[in-house]
Scaffold this motif. Structure first.
Motif, PDB file in Angstrom:
ATOM      1  N   GLY A  49       7.396  -7.851   8.394  1.00 32.70           N
ATOM      2  CA  GLY A  49       6.781  -8.972   7.703  1.00 32.70           C
ATOM      3  C   GLY A  49       6.033  -8.547   6.457  1.00 32.70           C
ATOM      4  O   GLY A  49       6.089  -9.222   5.413  1.00 32.70           O
ATOM      5  N   VAL A  50       5.343  -7.412   6.535  1.00 35.08           N
ATOM      6  CA  VAL A  50       4.638  -6.890   5.359  1.00 35.08           C
ATOM      7  C   VAL A  50       5.642  -6.626   4.244  1.00 35.08           C
ATOM      8  O   VAL A  50       5.423  -7.011   3.086  1.00 35.08           O
ATOM      9  CB  VAL A  50       3.836  -5.617   5.700  1.00 35.08           C
ATOM     10  CG1 VAL A  50       3.312  -4.943   4.437  1.00 35.08           C
ATOM     11  CG2 VAL A  50       2.686  -5.932   6.652  1.00 35.08           C
ATOM     12  N   MET A  51       6.762  -5.995   4.570  1.00 35.13           N
ATOM     13  CA  MET A  51       7.778  -5.700   3.547  1.00 35.13           C
ATOM     14  C   MET A  51       8.341  -6.995   2.958  1.00 35.13           C
ATOM     15  O   MET A  51       8.581  -7.076   1.753  1.00 35.13           O
ATOM     16  CB  MET A  51       8.925  -4.873   4.126  1.00 35.13           C
ATOM     17  CG  MET A  51       8.549  -3.542   4.718  1.00 35.13           C
ATOM     18  SD  MET A  51       7.464  -2.532   3.730  1.00 35.13           S
ATOM     19  CE  MET A  51       6.989  -1.352   4.966  1.00 35.13           C
ATOM     20  N   ARG A  52       8.522  -8.004   3.784  1.00 36.19           N
ATOM     21  CA  ARG A  52       9.027  -9.290   3.286  1.00 36.19           C
ATOM     22  C   ARG A  52       8.047  -9.926   2.309  1.00 36.19           C
ATOM     23  O   ARG A  52       8.459 -10.606   1.365  1.00 36.19           O
ATOM     24  CB  ARG A  52       9.311 -10.233   4.456  1.00 36.19           C
ATOM     25  CG  ARG A  52      10.520  -9.768   5.231  1.00 36.19           C
ATOM     26  CD  ARG A  52      11.291 -10.904   5.826  1.00 36.19           C
ATOM     27  NE  ARG A  52      12.504 -10.364   6.441  1.00 36.19           N
ATOM     28  CZ  ARG A  52      12.950 -10.709   7.620  1.00 36.19           C
ATOM     29  NH1 ARG A  52      12.308 -11.621   8.319  1.00 36.19           N
ATOM     30  NH2 ARG A  52      14.046 -10.174   8.083  1.00 36.19           N
ATOM     31  N   ALA A  53       6.751  -9.728   2.531  1.00 39.54           N
ATOM     32  CA  ALA A  53       5.750 -10.280   1.610  1.00 39.54           C
ATOM     33  C   ALA A  53       5.939  -9.727   0.203  1.00 39.54           C
ATOM     34  O   ALA A  53       5.592 -10.391  -0.775  1.00 39.54           O
ATOM     35  CB  ALA A  53       4.336  -9.960   2.113  1.00 39.54           C
ATOM     36  N   PHE A  54       6.499  -8.521   0.102  1.00 41.59           N
ATOM     37  CA  PHE A  54       6.729  -7.893  -1.201  1.00 41.59           C
ATOM     38  C   PHE A  54       8.144  -8.130  -1.717  1.00 41.59           C
ATOM     39  O   PHE A  54       8.520  -7.603  -2.754  1.00 41.59           O
ATOM     40  CB  PHE A  54       6.413  -6.404  -1.135  1.00 41.59           C
ATOM     41  CG  PHE A  54       4.959  -6.127  -0.923  1.00 41.59           C
ATOM     42  CD1 PHE A  54       4.043  -6.280  -1.963  1.00 41.59           C
ATOM     43  CD2 PHE A  54       4.481  -5.745   0.315  1.00 41.59           C
ATOM     44  CE1 PHE A  54       2.703  -6.055  -1.777  1.00 41.59           C
ATOM     45  CE2 PHE A  54       3.131  -5.512   0.517  1.00 41.59           C
ATOM     46  CZ  PHE A  54       2.239  -5.676  -0.525  1.00 41.59           C
ATOM     47  N   GLY A  55       8.957  -8.884  -0.962  1.00 45.30           N
ATOM     48  CA  GLY A  55      10.289  -9.234  -1.429  1.00 45.30           C
ATOM     49  C   GLY A  55      11.435  -8.494  -0.765  1.00 45.30           C
ATOM     50  O   GLY A  55      12.597  -8.737  -1.093  1.00 45.30           O
ATOM     51  N   HIS A  56      11.171  -7.603   0.162  1.00 45.52           N
ATOM     52  CA  HIS A  56      12.237  -6.856   0.839  1.00 45.52           C
ATOM     53  C   HIS A  56      13.001  -7.786   1.782  1.00 45.52           C
ATOM     54  O   HIS A  56      12.403  -8.506   2.567  1.00 45.52           O
ATOM     55  CB  HIS A  56      11.635  -5.685   1.632  1.00 45.52           C
ATOM     56  CG  HIS A  56      12.652  -4.853   2.321  1.00 45.52           C
ATOM     57  ND1 HIS A  56      13.469  -3.971   1.650  1.00 45.52           N
ATOM     58  CD2 HIS A  56      13.017  -4.774   3.624  1.00 45.52           C
ATOM     59  CE1 HIS A  56      14.269  -3.371   2.515  1.00 45.52           C
ATOM     60  NE2 HIS A  56      14.007  -3.846   3.714  1.00 45.52           N
ATOM     61  N   GLU A  72      10.182   0.716  -2.098  1.00 49.59           N
ATOM     62  CA  GLU A  72       9.747   0.640  -3.498  1.00 49.59           C
ATOM     63  C   GLU A  72       9.733  -0.810  -3.969  1.00 49.59           C
ATOM     64  O   GLU A  72      10.715  -1.528  -3.803  1.00 49.59           O
ATOM     65  CB  GLU A  72      10.703   1.440  -4.384  1.00 49.59           C
ATOM     66  CG  GLU A  72      10.866   2.897  -3.999  1.00 49.59           C
ATOM     67  CD  GLU A  72       9.689   3.756  -4.414  1.00 49.59           C
ATOM     68  OE1 GLU A  72       8.958   3.370  -5.338  1.00 49.59           O
ATOM     69  OE2 GLU A  72       9.509   4.828  -3.808  1.00 49.59           O
ATOM     70  N   PHE A  73       8.623  -1.199  -4.563  1.00 45.43           N
ATOM     71  CA  PHE A  73       8.472  -2.541  -5.136  1.00 45.43           C
ATOM     72  C   PHE A  73       7.869  -2.392  -6.528  1.00 45.43           C
ATOM     73  O   PHE A  73       6.666  -2.561  -6.719  1.00 45.43           O
ATOM     74  CB  PHE A  73       7.570  -3.418  -4.261  1.00 45.43           C
ATOM     75  CG  PHE A  73       8.051  -3.527  -2.833  1.00 45.43           C
ATOM     76  CD1 PHE A  73       9.115  -4.356  -2.511  1.00 45.43           C
ATOM     77  CD2 PHE A  73       7.451  -2.786  -1.828  1.00 45.43           C
ATOM     78  CE1 PHE A  73       9.577  -4.452  -1.208  1.00 45.43           C
ATOM     79  CE2 PHE A  73       7.902  -2.880  -0.513  1.00 45.43           C
ATOM     80  CZ  PHE A  73       8.962  -3.713  -0.202  1.00 45.43           C
ATOM     81  N   GLY A  74       8.684  -2.014  -7.500  1.00 44.09           N
ATOM     82  CA  GLY A  74       8.180  -1.785  -8.852  1.00 44.09           C
ATOM     83  C   GLY A  74       7.197  -0.626  -8.873  1.00 44.09           C
ATOM     84  O   GLY A  74       7.526   0.487  -8.475  1.00 44.09           O
ATOM     85  N   GLU A  75       5.978  -0.900  -9.303  1.00 41.06           N
ATOM     86  CA  GLU A  75       4.940   0.138  -9.383  1.00 41.06           C
ATOM     87  C   GLU A  75       4.364   0.500  -8.015  1.00 41.06           C
ATOM     88  O   GLU A  75       3.691   1.504  -7.872  1.00 41.06           O
ATOM     89  CB  GLU A  75       3.787  -0.355 -10.278  1.00 41.06           C
ATOM     90  CG  GLU A  75       4.185  -0.614 -11.712  1.00 41.06           C
ATOM     91  CD  GLU A  75       4.410   0.676 -12.477  1.00 41.06           C
ATOM     92  OE1 GLU A  75       3.576   1.593 -12.366  1.00 41.06           O
ATOM     93  OE2 GLU A  75       5.428   0.749 -13.183  1.00 41.06           O
ATOM     94  N   LEU A  76       4.615  -0.343  -7.020  1.00 40.54           N
ATOM     95  CA  LEU A  76       4.038  -0.166  -5.687  1.00 40.54           C
ATOM     96  C   LEU A  76       5.058   0.435  -4.726  1.00 40.54           C
ATOM     97  O   LEU A  76       6.220   0.034  -4.713  1.00 40.54           O
ATOM     98  CB  LEU A  76       3.574  -1.519  -5.130  1.00 40.54           C
ATOM     99  CG  LEU A  76       3.116  -1.522  -3.669  1.00 40.54           C
ATOM    100  CD1 LEU A  76       1.787  -0.775  -3.525  1.00 40.54           C
ATOM    101  CD2 LEU A  76       2.986  -2.945  -3.165  1.00 40.54           C
ATOM    102  N   HIS A 104      -1.779   4.050  -5.516  1.00 35.45           N
ATOM    103  CA  HIS A 104      -0.630   3.233  -5.918  1.00 35.45           C
ATOM    104  C   HIS A 104       0.262   2.867  -4.741  1.00 35.45           C
ATOM    105  O   HIS A 104       1.343   2.328  -4.941  1.00 35.45           O
ATOM    106  CB  HIS A 104       0.215   3.970  -6.966  1.00 35.45           C
ATOM    107  CG  HIS A 104      -0.563   4.358  -8.164  1.00 35.45           C
ATOM    108  ND1 HIS A 104      -1.038   3.447  -9.076  1.00 35.45           N
ATOM    109  CD2 HIS A 104      -0.990   5.568  -8.585  1.00 35.45           C
ATOM    110  CE1 HIS A 104      -1.715   4.081 -10.013  1.00 35.45           C
ATOM    111  NE2 HIS A 104      -1.699   5.364  -9.736  1.00 35.45           N
ATOM    112  N   ALA A 105      -0.187   3.190  -3.523  1.00 38.25           N
ATOM    113  CA  ALA A 105       0.646   2.972  -2.342  1.00 38.25           C
ATOM    114  C   ALA A 105      -0.136   2.243  -1.258  1.00 38.25           C
ATOM    115  O   ALA A 105      -1.364   2.314  -1.198  1.00 38.25           O
ATOM    116  CB  ALA A 105       1.146   4.316  -1.802  1.00 38.25           C
ATOM    117  N   ILE A 106       0.612   1.560  -0.425  1.00 36.87           N
ATOM    118  CA  ILE A 106       0.071   1.006   0.814  1.00 36.87           C
ATOM    119  C   ILE A 106       0.717   1.810   1.933  1.00 36.87           C
ATOM    120  O   ILE A 106       1.930   2.044   1.914  1.00 36.87           O
ATOM    121  CB  ILE A 106       0.417  -0.490   0.953  1.00 36.87           C
ATOM    122  CG1 ILE A 106      -0.320  -1.301  -0.116  1.00 36.87           C
ATOM    123  CG2 ILE A 106       0.084  -0.996   2.356  1.00 36.87           C
ATOM    124  CD1 ILE A 106       0.112  -2.750  -0.200  1.00 36.87           C
TER     125      ILE A 106
END
Length: 157
Positions: A49-56, A72-76, A104-106
């Motif tokens: 679910g966390v990954m989906r929040a970022f568009g995965h 990888e989500f752009g800069e994050l 720069h990471a979670i």
């Protein structure tokens, strides 16, 4: 319950993913989240679910054998760790664990107790337990960053 804690409930896999999406939207780069709970409690489902929040949109599987899976989500970058099969916390030093924990990471860490003494401290600890036919998630902030996450979760409710 104090400002440093929040309880959430999830009844079913879709609800656990939805909790993860909600959590992901509240996370900021630099945050370290420890995910605790017995086998089968939904730690990886919450991480999906966390990954989906970022568009995965692809699969999110537990990195049990690789120990870490980067997304990888752009800069994050979101690093998903699963330390279940870790033999010795010192192994984390050999894989350069400190390089993963940056501003720069979670970092989502399943089975964090197996890396005790090597892992950096958590900003947020999520303990997942069985409750009736679902799950109860107890979120506990350990730092100012963790408190900010809980504040954003409450504001979005």
């Amino acid at each position: 319950m104090s400002d440093a804690q929040l309880l959430l409930e999830a009844h079913g896999e879709d609800a656990m993913v939805a909790c993860g999406v909600r959590l992901g939207r509240a996370l900021q780069p630099g945050v370290v989240v420890h995910l605790q709970g017995d086998l089968g409690m939904g730690k990886t489902t919450l991480s999906r679910g966390v990954m989906r929040a970022f568009g995965h949109r692809g699969a999110v599987k537990s990195p049990t054998y690789t120990l870490v899976e980067p997304y990888e989500f752009g800069e994050l970058t979101v690093y998903h760790f699963d330390l279940y099969r870790l033999g010795d916390p010192e192994e984390l030093e050999f894989m350069g664990i400190r390089d993963y924990f940056s501003s720069h990471a979670i970092c989502l860490v399943e089975w964090p107790a197996r890396g005790e003494g090597i892992l950096p401290p958590a900003d947020l600890v999520i303990n997942i337990e069985r409750k009736d036919s679902g799950r109860q998630l107890q979120l506990s902030a350990c730092t100012a960053e963790g408190l900010a996450v809980l504040g954003r979760l409450r504001a979005a409710a």
